[in-house]
Design a protein around this motif. Structure first.
Motif, PDB file in Angstrom:
ATOM      1  N   LEU A  98      65.764  68.520  91.858  1.00 50.90           N
ATOM      2  CA  LEU A  98      65.604  67.331  92.705  1.00 50.90           C
ATOM      3  C   LEU A  98      64.356  66.584  92.252  1.00 50.90           C
ATOM      4  N   LEU A  99      64.507  65.310  91.962  1.00 55.63           N
ATOM      5  CA  LEU A  99      63.352  64.472  91.647  1.00 55.63           C
ATOM      6  C   LEU A  99      62.771  64.008  92.975  1.00 55.63           C
ATOM      7  N   ASP A 100      61.542  64.475  93.234  1.00 50.49           N
ATOM      8  CA  ASP A 100      60.954  64.306  94.557  1.00 50.49           C
ATOM      9  C   ASP A 100      59.470  63.936  94.386  1.00 50.49           C
ATOM     10  N   PHE A 157      68.884  62.638  92.368  1.00 46.35           N
ATOM     11  CA  PHE A 157      68.062  61.528  92.861  1.00 46.35           C
ATOM     12  C   PHE A 157      68.606  61.059  94.210  1.00 46.35           C
ATOM     13  N   GLY A 158      67.731  60.628  95.079  1.00 43.70           N
ATOM     14  CA  GLY A 158      68.167  60.012  96.323  1.00 43.70           C
ATOM     15  C   GLY A 158      68.622  58.591  96.003  1.00 43.70           C
ATOM     16  N   GLY A 159      69.893  58.291  96.290  1.00 43.14           N
ATOM     17  CA  GLY A 159      70.402  56.941  95.986  1.00 43.14           C
ATOM     18  C   GLY A 159      70.003  55.983  97.078  1.00 43.14           C
ATOM     19  N   PRO A 189      55.619  50.792 103.273  1.00 40.01           N
ATOM     20  CA  PRO A 189      55.272  52.052 102.594  1.00 40.01           C
ATOM     21  C   PRO A 189      56.458  53.021 102.578  1.00 40.01           C
ATOM     22  N   PRO A 190      56.459  53.969 101.588  1.00 34.98           N
ATOM     23  CA  PRO A 190      57.571  54.906 101.467  1.00 34.98           C
ATOM     24  C   PRO A 190      57.774  55.720 102.739  1.00 34.98           C
ATOM     25  N   ARG A 191      59.059  55.922 103.122  1.00 44.10           N
ATOM     26  CA  ARG A 191      59.363  56.663 104.361  1.00 44.10           C
ATOM     27  C   ARG A 191      59.767  58.110 104.091  1.00 44.10           C
ATOM     28  N   ASP A 192      59.664  58.524 102.818  1.00 44.55           N
ATOM     29  CA  ASP A 192      59.994  59.906 102.453  1.00 44.55           C
ATOM     30  C   ASP A 192      61.414  60.297 102.848  1.00 44.55           C
ATOM     31  N   ARG A 193      62.368  59.457 102.484  1.00 52.01           N
ATOM     32  CA  ARG A 193      63.750  59.811 102.809  1.00 52.01           C
ATOM     33  C   ARG A 193      64.302  60.862 101.842  1.00 52.01           C
ATOM     34  N   THR A 194      63.578  61.108 100.732  1.00 54.39           N
ATOM     35  CA  THR A 194      63.994  62.189  99.832  1.00 54.39           C
ATOM     36  C   THR A 194      63.918  63.533 100.569  1.00 54.39           C
ATOM     37  N   SER A 195      63.214  63.568 101.687  1.00 49.54           N
ATOM     38  CA  SER A 195      63.073  64.815 102.453  1.00 49.54           C
ATOM     39  C   SER A 195      64.438  65.370 102.878  1.00 49.54           C
ATOM     40  N   HIS A 208      58.109  66.237  90.362  1.00 48.60           N
ATOM     41  CA  HIS A 208      57.745  64.840  90.602  1.00 48.60           C
ATOM     42  C   HIS A 208      57.558  64.084  89.289  1.00 48.60           C
ATOM     43  N   LEU A 209      57.531  62.779  89.414  1.00 52.60           N
ATOM     44  CA  LEU A 209      57.351  61.884  88.257  1.00 52.60           C
ATOM     45  C   LEU A 209      56.076  61.069  88.469  1.00 52.60           C
ATOM     46  N   GLY A 210      55.078  61.682  89.076  1.00 48.84           N
ATOM     47  CA  GLY A 210      53.857  60.959  89.432  1.00 48.84           C
ATOM     48  C   GLY A 210      53.932  60.573  90.894  1.00 48.84           C
ATOM     49  N   SER A 211      52.826  60.025  91.405  1.00 48.48           N
ATOM     50  CA  SER A 211      52.735  59.809  92.858  1.00 48.48           C
ATOM     51  C   SER A 211      53.278  58.451  93.305  1.00 48.48           C
ATOM     52  N   VAL A 212      53.544  57.559  92.354  1.00 45.37           N
ATOM     53  CA  VAL A 212      53.988  56.211  92.727  1.00 45.37           C
ATOM     54  C   VAL A 212      55.511  56.177  92.796  1.00 45.37           C
ATOM     55  N   GLN A 213      56.069  55.571  93.854  1.00 49.15           N
ATOM     56  CA  GLN A 213      57.534  55.553  93.962  1.00 49.15           C
ATOM     57  C   GLN A 213      58.148  54.598  92.931  1.00 49.15           C
ATOM     58  N   MET A 214      59.252  55.069  92.350  1.00 49.27           N
ATOM     59  CA  MET A 214      60.004  54.278  91.363  1.00 49.27           C
ATOM     60  C   MET A 214      61.323  53.881  91.990  1.00 49.27           C
ATOM     61  N   THR A 215      61.977  52.881  91.429  1.00 46.21           N
ATOM     62  CA  THR A 215      63.359  52.605  91.840  1.00 46.21           C
ATOM     63  C   THR A 215      64.210  53.780  91.331  1.00 46.21           C
ATOM     64  N   THR A 216      65.399  53.965  91.917  1.00 50.24           N
ATOM     65  CA  THR A 216      66.204  55.123  91.515  1.00 50.24           C
ATOM     66  C   THR A 216      66.594  55.031  90.031  1.00 50.24           C
ATOM     67  N   ASP A 217      66.932  53.841  89.565  1.00 49.39           N
ATOM     68  CA  ASP A 217      67.312  53.726  88.144  1.00 49.39           C
ATOM     69  C   ASP A 217      66.110  53.999  87.232  1.00 49.39           C
TER      70      ASP A 217
HETATM   71  N1  SAM Z   1      60.324  56.021  99.198  1.00 49.65           N
HETATM   72  C1  SAM Z   1      61.117  57.035  98.718  1.00 49.65           C
HETATM   73  C2  SAM Z   1      61.555  58.097  99.621  1.00 49.65           C
HETATM   74  O1  SAM Z   1      61.950  57.719 100.700  1.00 49.65           O
HETATM   75  O2  SAM Z   1      61.548  59.287  99.263  1.00 49.65           O
HETATM   76  C3  SAM Z   1      61.495  57.016  97.296  1.00 49.65           C
HETATM   77  C4  SAM Z   1      62.835  56.421  97.148  1.00 49.65           C
HETATM   78  S1  SAM Z   1      63.160  56.105  95.476  1.00 49.65           S
HETATM   79  C5  SAM Z   1      63.528  54.393  95.567  1.00 49.65           C
HETATM   80  C6  SAM Z   1      64.757  56.810  95.201  1.00 49.65           C
HETATM   81  C7  SAM Z   1      64.772  58.160  94.493  1.00 49.65           C
HETATM   82  O3  SAM Z   1      64.145  58.086  93.215  1.00 49.65           O
HETATM   83  C8  SAM Z   1      64.048  59.272  95.231  1.00 49.65           C
HETATM   84  O4  SAM Z   1      64.872  59.869  96.211  1.00 49.65           O
HETATM   85  C9  SAM Z   1      63.704  60.251  94.096  1.00 49.65           C
HETATM   86  O5  SAM Z   1      64.814  61.085  93.800  1.00 49.65           O
HETATM   87  C10 SAM Z   1      63.454  59.306  92.921  1.00 49.65           C
HETATM   88  N2  SAM Z   1      62.017  59.000  92.720  1.00 49.65           N
HETATM   89  C11 SAM Z   1      61.415  57.787  92.845  1.00 49.65           C
HETATM   90  N3  SAM Z   1      60.108  57.869  92.553  1.00 49.65           N
HETATM   91  C12 SAM Z   1      59.855  59.160  92.232  1.00 49.65           C
HETATM   92  C13 SAM Z   1      58.667  59.880  91.834  1.00 49.65           C
HETATM   93  N4  SAM Z   1      57.493  59.282  91.715  1.00 49.65           N
HETATM   94  N5  SAM Z   1      58.800  61.213  91.594  1.00 49.65           N
HETATM   95  C14 SAM Z   1      60.002  61.827  91.724  1.00 49.65           C
HETATM   96  N6  SAM Z   1      61.143  61.204  92.089  1.00 49.65           N
HETATM   97  C15 SAM Z   1      61.083  59.880  92.336  1.00 49.65           C
END
Ligand code: SAM
Length: 208
Positions: A84-86, A106-108, A114-120, A131-140
């Motif tokens: 799980l990418l989290d 990945f969570g689609g 601010p991020p709501r941590d829906r990956t939880s 993890h891929l670092g602390s900054v949130q990325m788009t899913t793609d």
């Molecule tokens: N704000 C978020 C949340 O609610 O957890 C991140 C949503 S992100 C747009 C969609 C998905 O991309 C996440 O569920 C996760 O699988 C992956 N992702 C995005 N940024 C990431 C990061 N820095 N490290 C690991 N996974 C990431």
């Protein structure tokens, strides 16, 4: 993980663009599985992505109405081989993880600011995670970065990024994106068509 209607005529445009980009970034040797979609959303997704699927060099598409755990069970895939990418995982993804994991999850979901941590919701299912670092990325973007690390063996800190880029449409209009993207010549790599969609949405938000 987004709310799903039983019979949607089409998916939200940002979903279409991001999911199509995921097929491109995953590349021809991969399969991209979408799970837990209603019949209607699954059909809409197949119809939407059919043009992308005709292009050379894209991943194979699988659409499942079953949730992630039963999809994996049906395929005989053990939980331990799925990463799980989290953003909140303890360990960073590394090129060596290719030996441990055969699937990346990945969570689609659309990111929030601010991020709501829906990956939880996926974390609660017990997958090993990175993890891929602390900054949130788009899913793609998260999928593209994962591919570069585990397939191309590029360590996470050697991938060029741009954080929270401002997308300029003209002298007066711009929008700041609250995500990290892979950079190409300092510019964020966005799915084709996303720039135009963002501009349209910006104009819509001024219509009363
Ligand atoms: N704000 C978020 C949340 O609610 O957890 C991140 C949503 S992100 C747009 C969609 C998905 O991309 C996440 O569920 C996760 O699988 C992956 N992702 C995005 N940024 C990431 C990061 N820095 N490290 C690991 N996974 C990431």
């Amino acid at each position: 993980m987004e709310e799903d209607e039983a019979t949607p005529k089409r998916l939200p445009p940002w979903v279409e663009l991001e999911y199509s980009q995921m097929l491109t970034l995953a590349g021809p040797t991969s399969t991209v599985l979408f799970t837990h979609l209603s019949e209607g959303s699954g059909d809409a997704l197949r119809a939407t992505l059919s043009a992308s699927l005709e292009q050379k060099g894209v991943a194979t598409l699988e659409v499942h109405t079953a949730p992630i755990l039963s999809t994996l069970q049906d395929k005989g895939v053990p939980l331990e081989s799925v990463c799980l990418l989290d953003p909140k995982a303890e360990k960073e993804l590394s090129p060596e993880d290719a030996q441990t994991f055969g699937y990346f999850l990945f969570g689609g979901i659309l990111g929030d600011d601010p991020p709501r941590d829906r990956t939880s919701e996926l974390r609660a299912l017990g997958f090993p995670s990175r993890h891929l670092g602390s900054v949130q990325m788009t899913t793609d973007t998260a999928l593209g970065v994962t591919k570069k690390v585990v397939h191309d063996k590029v360590p996470l800190d050697q991938i060029p990024y741009v954080d929270f880029p401002t997308i300029r449409f003209n002298a007066k209009e711009s929008v700041e994106m609250p995500f990290r993207y892979i950079a190409d010549n300092g510019q964020p790599i966005l799915p084709p068509g996303m720039r135009e969609l963002l501009h349209e949405d910006l104009n819509k938000s001024f219509e009363f």
